[in-house]
Design a protein around this motif. Structure first.
Motif, PDB file in Angstrom:
ATOM      1  N   GLY A  38      -3.282 -12.539  -4.689  1.00 22.15           N
ATOM      2  CA  GLY A  38      -2.699 -13.371  -3.624  1.00 22.15           C
ATOM      3  C   GLY A  38      -2.248 -12.447  -2.306  1.00 22.15           C
ATOM      4  N   GLN A  39      -1.732 -13.310  -1.357  1.00 21.97           N
ATOM      5  CA  GLN A  39      -1.263 -12.777   0.055  1.00 21.97           C
ATOM      6  C   GLN A  39       0.083 -11.983  -0.191  1.00 21.97           C
ATOM      7  N   ALA A  40       0.836 -12.280  -0.938  1.00 23.28           N
ATOM      8  CA  ALA A  40       2.131 -11.507  -1.409  1.00 23.28           C
ATOM      9  C   ALA A  40       1.979 -10.183  -1.784  1.00 23.28           C
ATOM     10  N   SER A  41       1.221  -9.953  -2.753  1.00 25.51           N
ATOM     11  CA  SER A  41       0.890  -8.659  -3.355  1.00 25.51           C
ATOM     12  C   SER A  41      -0.010  -7.782  -2.355  1.00 25.51           C
ATOM     13  N   GLN A  42      -1.208  -8.507  -1.736  1.00 25.67           N
ATOM     14  CA  GLN A  42      -1.717  -7.992  -0.887  1.00 25.67           C
ATOM     15  C   GLN A  42      -1.122  -7.325   0.486  1.00 25.67           C
ATOM     16  N   GLY A  43      -0.139  -8.356   0.806  1.00 29.48           N
ATOM     17  CA  GLY A  43       0.742  -7.987   2.000  1.00 29.48           C
ATOM     18  C   GLY A  43       1.484  -6.761   1.715  1.00 29.48           C
ATOM     19  N   ASN A  44       2.235  -6.867   0.584  1.00 34.10           N
ATOM     20  CA  ASN A  44       2.978  -5.614   0.460  1.00 34.10           C
ATOM     21  C   ASN A  44       2.254  -4.256   0.409  1.00 34.10           C
ATOM     22  N   ALA A  45       0.990  -4.399  -0.279  1.00 29.56           N
ATOM     23  CA  ALA A  45       0.259  -2.977  -0.213  1.00 29.56           C
ATOM     24  C   ALA A  45      -0.144  -2.954   1.168  1.00 29.56           C
ATOM     25  N   PHE A  46      -0.500  -3.869   1.768  1.00 26.22           N
ATOM     26  CA  PHE A  46      -1.064  -3.695   3.160  1.00 26.22           C
ATOM     27  C   PHE A  46       0.001  -3.194   4.064  1.00 26.22           C
ATOM     28  N   TYR A  47       1.173  -3.674   4.129  1.00 27.27           N
ATOM     29  CA  TYR A  47       2.431  -3.155   4.975  1.00 27.27           C
ATOM     30  C   TYR A  47       2.740  -1.517   4.443  1.00 27.27           C
ATOM     31  N   SER A  48       2.344  -1.255   3.059  1.00 32.75           N
ATOM     32  CA  SER A  48       2.762   0.099   2.676  1.00 32.75           C
ATOM     33  C   SER A  48       1.681   1.141   3.322  1.00 32.75           C
ATOM     34  N   ASN A  49       0.333   0.540   2.994  1.00 32.23           N
ATOM     35  CA  ASN A  49      -0.690   1.112   3.621  1.00 32.23           C
ATOM     36  C   ASN A  49      -0.521   1.679   5.292  1.00 32.23           C
ATOM     37  N   LEU A  50      -0.055   0.453   5.843  1.00 32.36           N
ATOM     38  CA  LEU A  50       0.051   0.579   7.309  1.00 32.36           C
ATOM     39  C   LEU A  50       0.990   1.716   7.707  1.00 32.36           C
ATOM     40  N   LYS A  51       2.022   1.785   6.779  1.00 30.45           N
ATOM     41  CA  LYS A  51       3.066   2.700   7.228  1.00 30.45           C
ATOM     42  C   LYS A  51       2.784   4.135   6.852  1.00 30.45           C
ATOM     43  N   ARG A  52       1.657   4.242   5.912  1.00 31.24           N
ATOM     44  CA  ARG A  52       1.202   5.550   5.548  1.00 31.24           C
ATOM     45  C   ARG A  52       0.370   5.915   6.918  1.00 31.24           C
ATOM     46  N   ILE A  53      -0.400   4.991   7.194  1.00 29.33           N
ATOM     47  CA  ILE A  53      -1.653   5.283   8.256  1.00 29.33           C
ATOM     48  C   ILE A  53      -0.658   5.531   9.387  1.00 29.33           C
ATOM     49  N   ASN A  54       0.218   5.009   9.845  1.00 31.77           N
ATOM     50  CA  ASN A  54       0.935   5.023  11.271  1.00 31.77           C
ATOM     51  C   ASN A  54       1.749   6.559  11.025  1.00 31.77           C
ATOM     52  N   GLU A  55       2.171   6.757   9.917  1.00 35.32           N
ATOM     53  CA  GLU A  55       2.715   8.408   9.669  1.00 35.32           C
ATOM     54  C   GLU A  55       1.490   9.365  10.020  1.00 35.32           C
ATOM     55  N   LEU A  56       0.267   9.124   9.316  1.00 33.28           N
ATOM     56  CA  LEU A  56      -0.794   9.953   9.737  1.00 33.28           C
ATOM     57  C   LEU A  56      -1.043   9.964  11.298  1.00 33.28           C
ATOM     58  N   GLU A  57      -1.102   8.682  11.864  1.00 36.48           N
ATOM     59  CA  GLU A  57      -1.498   8.792  13.301  1.00 36.48           C
ATOM     60  C   GLU A  57      -0.278   9.479  14.209  1.00 36.48           C
ATOM     61  N   ALA A  58       0.858   9.261  13.734  1.00 40.24           N
ATOM     62  CA  ALA A  58       1.966  10.263  14.436  1.00 40.24           C
ATOM     63  C   ALA A  58       1.693  11.719  14.340  1.00 40.24           C
TER      64      ALA A  58
END
Length: 138
Positions: A38-58
């Motif tokens: 569902g969107q909630a679980s995908q959303g949680n994983a998505f935003y966790s992944n975005l955080k990790r990717i943003n850290e890598l980008e920085a």
């Protein structure tokens, strides 16, 4: 407690507007309900992944700015390859959420909002899957 009050408020709003309310957002039911697709679980994983990717980008930007080597960093963090894609998906998701809110305000059929939700969930799931694959590689 604040989260439960927020869920209660969303429940009332959904009843008034006729919007679909996923079971995980219904106050006591949400604690017992889970859906990995569902969107909630995908959303949680998505935003966790975005955080990790943003850290890598920085980190990459900092290394480039300081003229530090990046080859070893890239070899150890294959997820860096999702930086551009994740930025595009994040902007698209934001625009789709805004569009959905506009449709709800205009009392358009619920099906249109549902289509947007499905599109968002699909994009999140695709990025999550790609992140999982890259994490397993490295």
């Amino acid at each position: 407690m604040g989260r439960e009050l927020g869920k209660a408020q969303q429940s009332v709003k959904a009843v008034v507007t006729g919007e679909d309310l996923p079971p995980h957002k219904i106050p006591p039911v949400g604690r017992l309900y889970g859906d990995s697709e569902g969107q909630a679980s995908q959303g949680n994983a998505f935003y966790s992944n975005l955080k990790r990717i943003n850290e890598l980008e920085a980190e990459l930007k900092g290394r480039r700015k300081d003229w530090l080597p990046i080859d070893e960093f890239k070899a150890e963090n294959s997820e860096y390859r999702l930086i551009q894609r994740s930025n595009l998906v994040e902007r698209f998701v934001s625009k789709q959420r805004n569009l959905k809110n506009e449709l709800i305000e205009k009392d358009t059929p619920k099906e249109q909002a549902k289509v947007i939700d499905e599109r968002i969930t699909k994009l999140m799931a695709e990025l999550n899957q790609r992140m999982k694959e890259l994490s397993q590689e490295g």
